[in-house]
Scaffold this motif. Structure first.
Motif, PDB file in Angstrom:
ATOM      1  N   PRO A 138      59.358   5.858  30.553  1.00 38.53           N
ATOM      2  CA  PRO A 138      59.224   4.286  30.524  1.00 38.53           C
ATOM      3  C   PRO A 138      60.559   3.397  30.148  1.00 38.53           C
ATOM      4  CG  PRO A 138      57.872   5.056  28.777  1.00 38.53           C
ATOM      5  CD  PRO A 138      58.509   6.174  29.636  1.00 38.53           C
ATOM      6  N   PRO A 139      60.678   2.486  30.230  1.00 40.25           N
ATOM      7  CA  PRO A 139      61.850   1.580  29.996  1.00 40.25           C
ATOM      8  C   PRO A 139      62.018   1.602  28.477  1.00 40.25           C
ATOM      9  CG  PRO A 139      60.761   0.480  31.596  1.00 40.25           C
ATOM     10  CD  PRO A 139      59.759   1.371  31.145  1.00 40.25           C
ATOM     11  N   LEU A 140      63.533   1.665  27.860  1.00 43.68           N
ATOM     12  CA  LEU A 140      63.588   1.611  26.523  1.00 43.68           C
ATOM     13  C   LEU A 140      64.333   0.390  26.346  1.00 43.68           C
ATOM     14  CD1 LEU A 140      64.254   2.975  23.745  1.00 43.68           C
ATOM     15  CD2 LEU A 140      66.529   3.890  24.761  1.00 43.68           C
ATOM     16  N   LEU A 159      54.369  -7.794  24.926  1.00 42.43           N
ATOM     17  CA  LEU A 159      54.465  -7.062  25.720  1.00 42.43           C
ATOM     18  C   LEU A 159      53.407  -5.817  26.020  1.00 42.43           C
ATOM     19  CD1 LEU A 159      58.312  -6.193  25.854  1.00 42.43           C
ATOM     20  CD2 LEU A 159      57.290  -7.596  27.610  1.00 42.43           C
ATOM     21  N   ARG A 160      53.088  -5.397  24.755  1.00 37.43           N
ATOM     22  CA  ARG A 160      51.801  -4.472  25.014  1.00 37.43           C
ATOM     23  C   ARG A 160      50.649  -4.699  25.384  1.00 37.43           C
ATOM     24  NH1 ARG A 160      49.595  -2.730  20.167  1.00 37.43           N
ATOM     25  NH2 ARG A 160      49.496  -4.941  19.828  1.00 37.43           N
ATOM     26  N   ALA A 176      52.709  -3.869  29.257  1.00 37.40           N
ATOM     27  CA  ALA A 176      53.721  -3.262  29.855  1.00 37.40           C
ATOM     28  C   ALA A 176      53.932  -1.926  29.321  1.00 37.40           C
ATOM     29  CB  ALA A 176      54.914  -4.229  29.254  1.00 37.40           C
ATOM     30  N   SER A 177      54.411  -1.086  30.022  1.00 42.02           N
ATOM     31  CA  SER A 177      54.937   0.475  29.439  1.00 42.02           C
ATOM     32  C   SER A 177      56.236   0.380  29.080  1.00 42.02           C
ATOM     33  CB  SER A 177      54.499   1.229  30.432  1.00 42.02           C
ATOM     34  OG  SER A 177      54.995   2.776  30.024  1.00 42.02           O
ATOM     35  N   PHE A 178      56.458   0.834  27.822  1.00 40.00           N
ATOM     36  CA  PHE A 178      57.765   0.629  27.181  1.00 40.00           C
ATOM     37  C   PHE A 178      58.324   1.399  25.918  1.00 40.00           C
ATOM     38  CE2 PHE A 178      55.769  -2.840  25.011  1.00 40.00           C
ATOM     39  CZ  PHE A 178      56.269  -2.624  23.789  1.00 40.00           C
ATOM     40  N   ARG A 179      59.278   1.798  25.369  1.00 38.75           N
ATOM     41  CA  ARG A 179      59.452   1.969  24.052  1.00 38.75           C
ATOM     42  C   ARG A 179      60.760   1.142  23.568  1.00 38.75           C
ATOM     43  NH1 ARG A 179      62.119   6.888  23.855  1.00 38.75           N
ATOM     44  NH2 ARG A 179      62.845   6.312  26.137  1.00 38.75           N
ATOM     45  N   VAL A 226      69.299  -4.062  25.874  1.00 39.98           N
ATOM     46  CA  VAL A 226      69.911  -4.229  24.649  1.00 39.98           C
ATOM     47  C   VAL A 226      69.542  -5.516  24.029  1.00 39.98           C
ATOM     48  CG1 VAL A 226      71.580  -3.914  22.882  1.00 39.98           C
ATOM     49  CG2 VAL A 226      71.717  -2.394  24.664  1.00 39.98           C
ATOM     50  N   ALA A 227      68.670  -5.385  22.833  1.00 43.22           N
ATOM     51  CA  ALA A 227      68.272  -6.815  22.499  1.00 43.22           C
ATOM     52  C   ALA A 227      68.909  -7.155  21.069  1.00 43.22           C
ATOM     53  CB  ALA A 227      66.857  -6.848  22.329  1.00 43.22           C
TER      54      ALA A 227
END
Length: 353
Positions: free
Chosen positions: A224-226, A249-250, A254-257, A304-305
């Motif tokens: 899943p998206p990083l 997001l969770r 949403a699926s992410f790390r 990138v945040a």
């Protein structure tokens, strides 16, 4: 970077600590100056304590001199060079010493002593110009060198060193007034510095990168998206906001790390927030990474945040190098409209803000 040409001889860099794991922009600058043929010498006021180093440190040819860690405990080491400086011009030395002690600040005395320790080395090596990074302690030493030995100096102003509440504008103005020139990392900073002193040239030079290393390498984002964030774990980075955004997001399915790479004093607070929001397994704090590892990690990120904020004490980022690195590698970025960031991240054109 504007510095004397190689024909002027070597240039000394005065740094609070070298190498410093989070200050890759200084490392990149020294490497580029050496590539252009400049003879650089580094004087570090403190020994490094990060415990980890970027591989590029080994490419630096400049000799590094570390000052004795304590003026009081190493008084003999300081006595001999100060005796030399005293004998160059006794009246000038005593006038500056009296002025320094009159300020009744140990920090000012320490910088004076450090300058006197360095001055004979510069004279012996024919160095007539020094450059400091950050307008605080390193530039104070450069300013004292100018007064003690007539050495010209310049400095690069970043963010904390000009915005934090403890910065005395009269002291900063004095440092600017005597400098040959001042460099800063954003137009935002340049405008701010012009309000403090308008009699010294201030040049904006964005932090640069070696594009032989920072260029798209064909890697693809993870699934899943990083979400990737990189920086010291301090208030101004806004990582608590990022963690709370991850909770939203969770909750939206949403699926992410999310990896927040770095170390710093807010680590425990951020880990507690991750646990409180039940984000273990989705948001991780893997610790600091050398730049060569980050170059491999960046392209795996979908974004990138850099959720930068202005801290309660006025501290803020100038223009985060992480954003420059991510964009050079072709990774989308999202940030906030703090200080110089809008000069790089233009909403819906070069990123989101």
């Amino acid at each position: 970077m504007i510095v004397p040409t190689p024909s002027d001889g070597a240039v000394a860099y005065i740094l609070k600590m070298y190498p410093r794991f989070s200050e890759t922009f200084i490392l990149s600058e020294i490497l580029e100056l050496e590539r252009q043929g400049l003879d650089v010498r580094v004087f570090s006021l403190k020994l490094p304590n990060d415990g980890r180093f970027h591989a590029d440190v080994a490419r630096v040819r400049a000799p590094v001199s570390y000052l004795p860690p304590s003026v009081l405990a190493n008084a003999r080491a300081f006595a001999a060079p100060h005796w030399q400086v005293f004998n160059w011009n006794r009246r000038r030395y005593l006038r500056l010493l009296f002025r320094t002690f009159r300020r009744r600040r140990w920090g000012a005395v320490k910088r004076f002593m450090q300058a006197g320790y360095i001055a004979p080395r510069l004279k012996a090596e024919g160095i007539t110009h020094v450059h400091a990074h950050f307008a605080s302690s390193a530039t104070s030493v450069a300013h004292h060198l100018h007064q003690l030995a007539g050495t010209s100096y310049s400095f690069t102003a970043h963010a904390k060193d000009i915005y934090i509440d403890g910065v005395a504008e009269d002291v900063l103005k004095r440092k600017m007034h005597h400098a040959r020139f001042v460099v800063t990392v954003s137009d935002y900073n340049q405008v701010h510095l012009a309000t403090i002193s308008d009699d010294t040239p201030v040049t904006r030079i964005y932090n640069g990168l070696d594009l032989d290393h920072f260029s798209p390498n064909g890697a693809h984002p993870d699934a899943p998206p990083l979400i990737l964030a990189v920086g010291r774990l301090v208030e101004k980075k806004g990582f608590d906001d990022l963690i709370q955004a991850c909770a939203i997001l969770r909750d939206q399915g949403a699926s992410f790390r999310c990896h927040i790479v770095g170390t710093g004093p807010e680590e425990r607070k951020l880990r507690n927030l991750i646990a409180t929001l039940d984000l273990d397994g989705m948001v991780s704090l893997p610790g600091p990474m050398p730049r060569e590892e980050l170059i491999r990690l960046y392209p795996r990120a979908s974004v990138v945040a850099a959720p930068c904020v202005i801290g309660a004490d006025g501290n803020r980022d100038g223009l985060p190098t992480v954003l420059i690195e991510a964009m050079a590698l072709g990774v989308p970025v999202i940030s906030t409209a703090v200080t110089g960031i809008p000069e790089l991240v233009q909403h819906q054109r070069t990123g989101l803000s």
